[in-house]
Design a protein around this motif. Structure first.
Motif, PDB file in Angstrom:
ATOM      1  N   TYR A 176       0.817  -1.215   0.000  1.00  0.00           N
ATOM      2  CA  TYR A 176       0.000   0.000   0.000  1.00  0.00           C
ATOM      3  C   TYR A 176       0.850   1.264   0.000  1.00  0.00           C
ATOM      4  O   TYR A 176       0.632   2.182  -0.787  1.00  0.00           O
ATOM      5  CB  TYR A 176      -0.933  -0.013   1.210  1.00  0.00           C
ATOM      6  CG  TYR A 176      -1.672   1.288   1.412  1.00  0.00           C
ATOM      7  CD1 TYR A 176      -2.680   1.657   0.533  1.00  0.00           C
ATOM      8  CD2 TYR A 176      -1.348   2.136   2.462  1.00  0.00           C
ATOM      9  CE1 TYR A 176      -3.353   2.863   0.688  1.00  0.00           C
ATOM     10  CE2 TYR A 176      -2.019   3.331   2.628  1.00  0.00           C
ATOM     11  CZ  TYR A 176      -3.019   3.692   1.748  1.00  0.00           C
ATOM     12  OH  TYR A 176      -3.675   4.880   1.903  1.00  0.00           O
ATOM     13  N   GLU A 177       1.853   1.309   0.892  1.00  0.00           N
ATOM     14  CA  GLU A 177       2.653   2.529   1.035  1.00  0.00           C
ATOM     15  C   GLU A 177       3.337   2.888  -0.283  1.00  0.00           C
ATOM     16  O   GLU A 177       3.377   4.044  -0.687  1.00  0.00           O
ATOM     17  CB  GLU A 177       3.727   2.346   2.121  1.00  0.00           C
ATOM     18  CG  GLU A 177       3.198   2.006   3.514  1.00  0.00           C
ATOM     19  CD  GLU A 177       2.326   3.106   4.104  1.00  0.00           C
ATOM     20  OE1 GLU A 177       2.302   4.196   3.541  1.00  0.00           O
ATOM     21  OE2 GLU A 177       1.652   2.835   5.123  1.00  0.00           O
ATOM     22  N   ALA A 178       3.897   1.855  -0.929  1.00  0.00           N
ATOM     23  CA  ALA A 178       4.722   2.107  -2.116  1.00  0.00           C
ATOM     24  C   ALA A 178       3.890   2.345  -3.376  1.00  0.00           C
ATOM     25  O   ALA A 178       4.402   2.833  -4.379  1.00  0.00           O
ATOM     26  CB  ALA A 178       5.675   0.938  -2.334  1.00  0.00           C
ATOM     27  N   ALA A 179       2.616   1.995  -3.328  1.00  0.00           N
ATOM     28  CA  ALA A 179       1.799   2.104  -4.550  1.00  0.00           C
ATOM     29  C   ALA A 179       1.607   3.576  -4.925  1.00  0.00           C
ATOM     30  O   ALA A 179       1.183   4.388  -4.101  1.00  0.00           O
ATOM     31  CB  ALA A 179       0.450   1.428  -4.327  1.00  0.00           C
ATOM     32  N   ALA A 180       1.938   3.911  -6.178  1.00  0.00           N
ATOM     33  CA  ALA A 180       1.817   5.304  -6.627  1.00  0.00           C
ATOM     34  C   ALA A 180       0.486   5.493  -7.348  1.00  0.00           C
ATOM     35  O   ALA A 180       0.017   4.599  -8.062  1.00  0.00           O
ATOM     36  CB  ALA A 180       2.961   5.642  -7.560  1.00  0.00           C
ATOM     37  N   LEU A 181      -0.093   6.665  -7.156  1.00  0.00           N
ATOM     38  CA  LEU A 181      -1.363   6.971  -7.803  1.00  0.00           C
ATOM     39  C   LEU A 181      -1.235   6.839  -9.321  1.00  0.00           C
ATOM     40  O   LEU A 181      -2.130   6.304  -9.979  1.00  0.00           O
ATOM     41  CB  LEU A 181      -1.813   8.386  -7.405  1.00  0.00           C
ATOM     42  CG  LEU A 181      -3.233   8.759  -7.800  1.00  0.00           C
ATOM     43  CD1 LEU A 181      -4.233   7.748  -7.287  1.00  0.00           C
ATOM     44  CD2 LEU A 181      -3.580  10.141  -7.253  1.00  0.00           C
ATOM     45  N   ASN A 182      -0.106   7.294  -9.866  1.00  0.00           N
ATOM     46  CA  ASN A 182       0.090   7.204 -11.315  1.00  0.00           C
ATOM     47  C   ASN A 182       0.047   5.766 -11.823  1.00  0.00           C
ATOM     48  O   ASN A 182      -0.498   5.497 -12.885  1.00  0.00           O
ATOM     49  CB  ASN A 182       1.436   7.833 -11.711  1.00  0.00           C
ATOM     50  CG  ASN A 182       1.271   9.321 -11.922  1.00  0.00           C
ATOM     51  OD1 ASN A 182       0.172   9.785 -12.254  1.00  0.00           O
ATOM     52  ND2 ASN A 182       2.342  10.076 -11.715  1.00  0.00           N
ATOM     53  N   ALA A 183       0.643   4.866 -11.054  1.00  0.00           N
ATOM     54  CA  ALA A 183       0.641   3.456 -11.458  1.00  0.00           C
ATOM     55  C   ALA A 183      -0.787   2.911 -11.435  1.00  0.00           C
ATOM     56  O   ALA A 183      -1.182   2.119 -12.300  1.00  0.00           O
ATOM     57  CB  ALA A 183       1.543   2.648 -10.528  1.00  0.00           C
ATOM     58  N   ILE A 184      -1.563   3.349 -10.447  1.00  0.00           N
ATOM     59  CA  ILE A 184      -2.961   2.903 -10.366  1.00  0.00           C
ATOM     60  C   ILE A 184      -3.741   3.433 -11.577  1.00  0.00           C
ATOM     61  O   ILE A 184      -4.527   2.713 -12.189  1.00  0.00           O
ATOM     62  CB  ILE A 184      -3.594   3.363  -9.026  1.00  0.00           C
ATOM     63  CG1 ILE A 184      -2.860   2.702  -7.847  1.00  0.00           C
ATOM     64  CG2 ILE A 184      -5.083   3.044  -8.994  1.00  0.00           C
ATOM     65  CD1 ILE A 184      -3.286   3.236  -6.478  1.00  0.00           C
ATOM     66  N   LEU A 185      -3.495   4.699 -11.921  1.00  0.00           N
ATOM     67  CA  LEU A 185      -4.182   5.287 -13.076  1.00  0.00           C
ATOM     68  C   LEU A 185      -3.825   4.526 -14.353  1.00  0.00           C
ATOM     69  O   LEU A 185      -4.705   4.152 -15.131  1.00  0.00           O
ATOM     70  CB  LEU A 185      -3.783   6.766 -13.234  1.00  0.00           C
ATOM     71  CG  LEU A 185      -4.300   7.720 -12.143  1.00  0.00           C
ATOM     72  CD1 LEU A 185      -3.813   9.138 -12.419  1.00  0.00           C
ATOM     73  CD2 LEU A 185      -5.827   7.680 -12.076  1.00  0.00           C
ATOM     74  N   ARG A 186      -2.513   4.287 -14.558  1.00  0.00           N
ATOM     75  CA  ARG A 186      -2.081   3.563 -15.757  1.00  0.00           C
ATOM     76  C   ARG A 186      -2.752   2.202 -15.838  1.00  0.00           C
ATOM     77  O   ARG A 186      -3.289   1.809 -16.854  1.00  0.00           O
ATOM     78  CB  ARG A 186      -0.560   3.361 -15.717  1.00  0.00           C
ATOM     79  CG  ARG A 186       0.222   4.336 -16.597  1.00  0.00           C
ATOM     80  CD  ARG A 186       1.623   3.814 -16.905  1.00  0.00           C
ATOM     81  NE  ARG A 186       2.337   3.319 -15.742  1.00  0.00           N
ATOM     82  CZ  ARG A 186       2.978   4.104 -14.853  1.00  0.00           C
ATOM     83  NH1 ARG A 186       2.966   5.421 -14.990  1.00  0.00           N
ATOM     84  NH2 ARG A 186       3.623   3.563 -13.835  1.00  0.00           N
ATOM     85  N   ARG A 187      -2.697   1.495 -14.703  1.00  0.00           N
ATOM     86  CA  ARG A 187      -3.238   0.141 -14.687  1.00  0.00           C
ATOM     87  C   ARG A 187      -4.748   0.122 -14.931  1.00  0.00           C
ATOM     88  O   ARG A 187      -5.268  -0.801 -15.552  1.00  0.00           O
ATOM     89  CB  ARG A 187      -2.906  -0.523 -13.355  1.00  0.00           C
ATOM     90  CG  ARG A 187      -3.213  -1.990 -13.276  1.00  0.00           C
ATOM     91  CD  ARG A 187      -2.799  -2.579 -11.947  1.00  0.00           C
ATOM     92  NE  ARG A 187      -1.360  -2.724 -11.800  1.00  0.00           N
ATOM     93  CZ  ARG A 187      -0.663  -3.749 -12.292  1.00  0.00           C
ATOM     94  NH1 ARG A 187      -1.267  -4.707 -12.964  1.00  0.00           N
ATOM     95  NH2 ARG A 187       0.638  -3.816 -12.110  1.00  0.00           N
ATOM     96  N   SER A 188      -5.439   1.144 -14.454  1.00  0.00           N
ATOM     97  CA  SER A 188      -6.902   1.152 -14.615  1.00  0.00           C
ATOM     98  C   SER A 188      -7.322   1.798 -15.939  1.00  0.00           C
ATOM     99  O   SER A 188      -8.502   1.822 -16.264  1.00  0.00           O
ATOM    100  CB  SER A 188      -7.548   1.902 -13.449  1.00  0.00           C
ATOM    101  OG  SER A 188      -7.145   3.264 -13.462  1.00  0.00           O
ATOM    102  N   ARG A 189      -6.333   2.330 -16.686  1.00  0.00           N
ATOM    103  CA  ARG A 189      -6.620   3.052 -17.936  1.00  0.00           C
ATOM    104  C   ARG A 189      -7.660   4.134 -17.709  1.00  0.00           C
ATOM    105  O   ARG A 189      -8.635   4.271 -18.445  1.00  0.00           O
ATOM    106  CB  ARG A 189      -7.116   2.088 -19.022  1.00  0.00           C
ATOM    107  CG  ARG A 189      -6.085   1.034 -19.358  1.00  0.00           C
ATOM    108  CD  ARG A 189      -6.695  -0.103 -20.149  1.00  0.00           C
ATOM    109  NE  ARG A 189      -5.703  -1.122 -20.420  1.00  0.00           N
ATOM    110  CZ  ARG A 189      -4.961  -1.163 -21.528  1.00  0.00           C
ATOM    111  NH1 ARG A 189      -5.098  -0.262 -22.466  1.00  0.00           N
ATOM    112  NH2 ARG A 189      -4.074  -2.131 -21.692  1.00  0.00           N
ATOM    113  N   THR A 190      -7.452   4.869 -16.629  1.00  0.00           N
ATOM    114  CA  THR A 190      -8.385   5.916 -16.239  1.00  0.00           C
ATOM    115  C   THR A 190      -7.655   7.250 -16.255  1.00  0.00           C
ATOM    116  O   THR A 190      -6.462   7.297 -15.961  1.00  0.00           O
ATOM    117  CB  THR A 190      -8.881   5.650 -14.799  1.00  0.00           C
ATOM    118  OG1 THR A 190      -9.341   4.320 -14.717  1.00  0.00           O
ATOM    119  CG2 THR A 190      -9.995   6.598 -14.410  1.00  0.00           C
TER     120      THR A 190
END
Lengths: 198, 198
Positions: free
Chosen positions: A27-41
């Motif tokens: 959780y700590e290391a997860a970056a918002l940008n990586a989440i956006l990329r992965r969700s294609r959002t």
């Protein structure tokens, strides 16, 4: 596609992407940008649903709690004998957590909270084992409260020991098998197939 | 007082003070100044023994590991039957952790480490239960590896569930009682008093 349905799909895509990132890097290391990329959002779509990474975590915890509540209700309404309900419900919860990255993230995030009380599993297992005793499913000298505490400790421990969640439901089955060998009356489990290999 | 003895006492006072602070406010929040005050030690004396709060934590982890190794050796050398050894050793370890703030801090700090493997308890319990099976202490259809996994999960879970460590040894006794009810042969435990009330 109606707008509301599209919004629901976007929300779900974000939750899955976040859960997957949390699973991979924590959780700590997860970056918002990586989440956006992965969700294609887009950032815009993300902020329509969530104010921050913390808010996504909050939603994962809530969805996890809601999902498990629904599962419990479902099992309690089936009208099986209480011992089969206790075994079947806990093993199926483990199986779902094994398979569903969103549930898994919700569980891990719940455990991180200070004062996490374990979602009331202890109370539910205790109640079902007392009902099992009343229904004559336990040996007369078995103490249902003690059995419930031991099973609950075993389930919590099995989850803490495992490096990941794979095989969790099999470990749950094993705990019930070993414990019930000493405390359940012969043939007492209405649905013995619940303790079959998962 | 010889200088070496005095140095040992100072080191011990620092460890007790640090463990007590960690117990009260948690490791992160514990301030070096509070540890110094509590141990009635000067900064100079502290730095003679430890380079930092982290170094104190390191020493607590090492002392914990050494203390438990000694306890294990002691029990293994008593020559009791393997099942009594497994029960007695784990319950006594819990009792010591309950009573000794230094051991407790060492255990908690060990658990915080990434990749903490639980001090090899799983392997030791597994070995003793296989020896119990070979010695005819388990029911013929009991699988010693499965019993060991269930007991180990129960012990880990009991420790994780408890808000603190009080009553841990009683919870360990309860786990052994419930599990052995189904898997130990009647009268197999050489020292049944080990499962008496703690």
């Amino acid at each position: 596609m109606p707008q509301q349905r599209r919004a629901q799909l976007t929300r779900r895509a974000i939750l899955i992407a976040a859960a997957t990132e949390f699973d991979l890097v924590g959780y700590e290391a997860a970056a918002l940008n990586a989440i956006l990329r992965r969700s294609r959002t887009t950032k815009g779509a993300f902020y329509f649903h969530f104010s921050s990474k913390e808010a996504v975590a909050e939603a994962l915890v809530e969805d996890y709690a809601a999902g498990l509540s629904a599962l419990r209700r479902e099992w309690l309404e089936r009208g099986l004998d209480p011992l089969s309900t206790a075994v079947g419900l806990t093993v199926e919860a483990a199986r779902r957590v094994e398979r569903d990255v969103v549930l898994r993230a919700g569980l891990l995030l719940s455990c991180r909270r200070p004062g996490a009380v374990g979602d009331g599993w202890d109370g539910l297992i205790d109640r079902l084992l007392h009902e099992s005793a009343e229904a004559g499913q336990l040996e007369p000298d078995a103490d249902p409260a003690a059995v419930a505490r031991v099973v609950h400790a075993g389930l919590v421990g099995a989850h803490k020991i495992g490096a990941d969640f794979s095989g969790l439901s099999e470990r749950f089955v094993e705990i019930w098998r070993v414990v019930l060998a000493g405390v359940a009356r012969e043939g007492a489990l209405g649905r013995p197939e619940i303790l079959g290999r998962t």
